[in-house]
Design a protein around this motif. Sequence first.
Motif, PDB file in Angstrom:
ATOM      1  N   PHE A  60      40.323  39.482  52.627  1.00  0.00           N
ATOM      2  CA  PHE A  60      41.272  40.480  52.127  1.00  0.00           C
ATOM      3  C   PHE A  60      40.559  41.752  51.701  1.00  0.00           C
ATOM      4  N   SER A  61      39.571  41.620  50.827  1.00  0.00           N
ATOM      5  CA  SER A  61      38.865  42.822  50.351  1.00  0.00           C
ATOM      6  C   SER A  61      37.733  43.229  51.295  1.00  0.00           C
ATOM      7  N   ARG A  62      37.246  42.295  52.072  1.00  0.00           N
ATOM      8  CA  ARG A  62      36.042  42.532  52.891  1.00  0.00           C
ATOM      9  C   ARG A  62      34.862  42.960  52.023  1.00  0.00           C
ATOM     10  N   PHE A  63      34.875  42.537  50.773  1.00  0.00           N
ATOM     11  CA  PHE A  63      33.796  42.894  49.840  1.00  0.00           C
ATOM     12  C   PHE A  63      33.048  41.610  49.466  1.00  0.00           C
ATOM     13  N   ASN A  64      31.859  41.457  50.054  1.00  0.00           N
ATOM     14  CA  ASN A  64      31.079  40.237  49.826  1.00  0.00           C
ATOM     15  C   ASN A  64      30.259  40.341  48.549  1.00  0.00           C
ATOM     16  N   VAL A  65      30.279  39.268  47.774  1.00  0.00           N
ATOM     17  CA  VAL A  65      29.462  39.208  46.558  1.00  0.00           C
ATOM     18  C   VAL A  65      28.725  37.867  46.567  1.00  0.00           C
ATOM     19  N   GLY A  66      27.471  37.902  46.115  1.00  0.00           N
ATOM     20  CA  GLY A  66      26.693  36.670  45.993  1.00  0.00           C
ATOM     21  C   GLY A  66      26.111  36.563  44.600  1.00  0.00           C
ATOM     22  N   SER A  83      29.372  32.392  46.136  1.00  0.00           N
ATOM     23  CA  SER A  83      29.891  33.654  46.678  1.00  0.00           C
ATOM     24  C   SER A  83      31.383  33.684  46.402  1.00  0.00           C
ATOM     25  N   ASN A  84      31.965  34.876  46.539  1.00  0.00           N
ATOM     26  CA  ASN A  84      33.392  34.968  46.229  1.00  0.00           C
ATOM     27  C   ASN A  84      34.233  34.242  47.274  1.00  0.00           C
ATOM     28  N   VAL A  85      35.308  33.622  46.792  1.00  0.00           N
ATOM     29  CA  VAL A  85      36.233  32.877  47.649  1.00  0.00           C
ATOM     30  C   VAL A  85      37.624  33.435  47.386  1.00  0.00           C
ATOM     31  N   GLU A  86      38.136  34.183  48.361  1.00  0.00           N
ATOM     32  CA  GLU A  86      39.443  34.825  48.159  1.00  0.00           C
ATOM     33  C   GLU A  86      40.574  33.898  48.580  1.00  0.00           C
ATOM     34  N   ASN A  87      41.793  34.304  48.228  1.00  0.00           N
ATOM     35  CA  ASN A  87      42.959  33.463  48.506  1.00  0.00           C
ATOM     36  C   ASN A  87      44.155  34.334  48.850  1.00  0.00           C
ATOM     37  N   GLY A  92      44.345  33.490  43.111  1.00  0.00           N
ATOM     38  CA  GLY A  92      43.527  32.283  43.322  1.00  0.00           C
ATOM     39  C   GLY A  92      42.084  32.596  43.651  1.00  0.00           C
ATOM     40  N   THR A  93      41.772  33.865  43.789  1.00  0.00           N
ATOM     41  CA  THR A  93      40.398  34.268  44.135  1.00  0.00           C
ATOM     42  C   THR A  93      39.418  33.902  43.024  1.00  0.00           C
ATOM     43  N   VAL A  94      38.252  33.416  43.415  1.00  0.00           N
ATOM     44  CA  VAL A  94      37.187  33.146  42.434  1.00  0.00           C
ATOM     45  C   VAL A  94      35.971  33.996  42.803  1.00  0.00           C
ATOM     46  N   CYS A  95      35.407  34.647  41.796  1.00  0.00           N
ATOM     47  CA  CYS A  95      34.247  35.527  42.019  1.00  0.00           C
ATOM     48  C   CYS A  95      32.970  34.715  42.263  1.00  0.00           C
ATOM     49  N   ALA A  96      31.988  35.400  42.810  1.00  0.00           N
ATOM     50  CA  ALA A  96      30.706  34.772  43.127  1.00  0.00           C
ATOM     51  C   ALA A  96      30.014  34.205  41.881  1.00  0.00           C
ATOM     52  N   ARG A 130      28.819  47.175  41.054  1.00  0.00           N
ATOM     53  CA  ARG A 130      27.930  46.083  41.467  1.00  0.00           C
ATOM     54  C   ARG A 130      27.562  45.162  40.301  1.00  0.00           C
ATOM     55  N   SER A 131      28.367  45.206  39.226  1.00  0.00           N
ATOM     56  CA  SER A 131      28.097  44.332  38.081  1.00  0.00           C
ATOM     57  C   SER A 131      29.291  43.407  37.845  1.00  0.00           C
ATOM     58  N   PRO A 132      29.103  42.320  37.102  1.00  0.00           N
ATOM     59  CA  PRO A 132      30.158  41.306  36.958  1.00  0.00           C
ATOM     60  C   PRO A 132      31.454  41.869  36.360  1.00  0.00           C
ATOM     61  N   LEU A 135      36.161  39.158  33.570  1.00  0.00           N
ATOM     62  CA  LEU A 135      36.406  37.715  33.496  1.00  0.00           C
ATOM     63  C   LEU A 135      35.103  36.940  33.665  1.00  0.00           C
ATOM     64  N   CYS A 136      34.286  37.377  34.617  1.00  0.00           N
ATOM     65  CA  CYS A 136      32.999  36.691  34.818  1.00  0.00           C
ATOM     66  C   CYS A 136      32.079  36.888  33.615  1.00  0.00           C
ATOM     67  N   ARG A 137      32.132  38.067  32.998  1.00  0.00           N
ATOM     68  CA  ARG A 137      31.295  38.279  31.798  1.00  0.00           C
ATOM     69  C   ARG A 137      31.660  37.270  30.723  1.00  0.00           C
TER      70      ARG A 137
HETATM   71  N1  THU Z   1      34.128  39.952  42.928  1.00  0.00           N
HETATM   72  C1  THU Z   1      33.138  39.074  42.607  1.00  0.00           C
HETATM   73  O1  THU Z   1      32.864  38.113  43.351  1.00  0.00           O
HETATM   74  N2  THU Z   1      32.463  39.268  41.453  1.00  0.00           N
HETATM   75  C2  THU Z   1      32.723  40.274  40.572  1.00  0.00           C
HETATM   76  O2  THU Z   1      32.152  40.299  39.489  1.00  0.00           O
HETATM   77  C3  THU Z   1      33.650  41.335  40.942  1.00  0.00           C
HETATM   78  C4  THU Z   1      34.522  41.068  42.121  1.00  0.00           C
HETATM   79  C5  THU Z   1      34.877  39.730  44.175  1.00  0.00           C
HETATM   80  C6  THU Z   1      36.306  39.299  43.961  1.00  0.00           C
HETATM   81  C7  THU Z   1      36.963  39.770  45.231  1.00  0.00           C
HETATM   82  O3  THU Z   1      36.811  38.758  46.208  1.00  0.00           O
HETATM   83  C8  THU Z   1      36.138  40.966  45.657  1.00  0.00           C
HETATM   84  O4  THU Z   1      34.936  40.920  44.914  1.00  0.00           O
HETATM   85  C9  THU Z   1      36.828  42.292  45.418  1.00  0.00           C
HETATM   86  O5  THU Z   1      37.226  42.419  44.111  1.00  0.00           O
END
Ligand code: THU
Length: 179
Positions: A60-66, A83-87, A92-96, A130-132, A135-137
């Motif tokens: 969906f976002s095409r934005f990869n995070v590890g 890594s991020n898992v979108e839904n 339902g998306t979970v960040c990396a 490029r920082s958390p 919610l992840c913080r």
């Molecule tokens: N994302 C992360 O994996 N970590 C973050 O701290 C910020 C955002 C992901 C969630 C989503 O899949 C995509 O980046 C765009 O927001």
Amino acid sequence: MTTITLPALDSDEALLATGSGMLRVPGYSLGERTIQVDEQIAIELVVAARSAAESAYAPFSRFNVGAAVMMEDDPEERIFCGSNVENSSYGGTVCAERTAIFNASGQQLRRIRLLAVSTPATLNAPLEQRSPCGLCRQVIREFADEDTLVICDSGEDDVIGDIFDIERLLPFGFQFARE
Ligand code: THU
């Protein structure tokens, strides 16, 4: 192992008068502190986070995070990646970062020593990109202590990344007062 000094952060409390009462701007004071960083582990985790981003499921976002984490209470010093898992149902998306931390928690490990996060598409962008996320913080805080460090990958030559302790990453993070 390298010794580095995190700078002090200081702001005074302020009371602001309104027509119906005061509003308080809380003060914040963090002393300068000296920490030990194992730069070899830091680099290893940043490299692992960058490579974990390749496994992102982000249609969906095409934005990869590890993310990659090493836990203080892991005698084996393993690296747990995520890594991020979108839904389709976006919520339902979970960040990396959470994927990596939950992976470690599943092995009954609860104290983060060092967590690295990497956003390969925005390595040269401002830290906000490029920082958390917030919610992840908060989730990092749950498994953090004063020695926990977080590194945000950077595309700059000769810069491993931006480094934070938990108080600098999440001032006023919520803490549930447990017995
Ligand atoms: N994302 C992360 O994996 N970590 C973050 O701290 C910020 C955002 C992901 C969630 C989503 O899949 C995509 O980046 C765009 O927001």
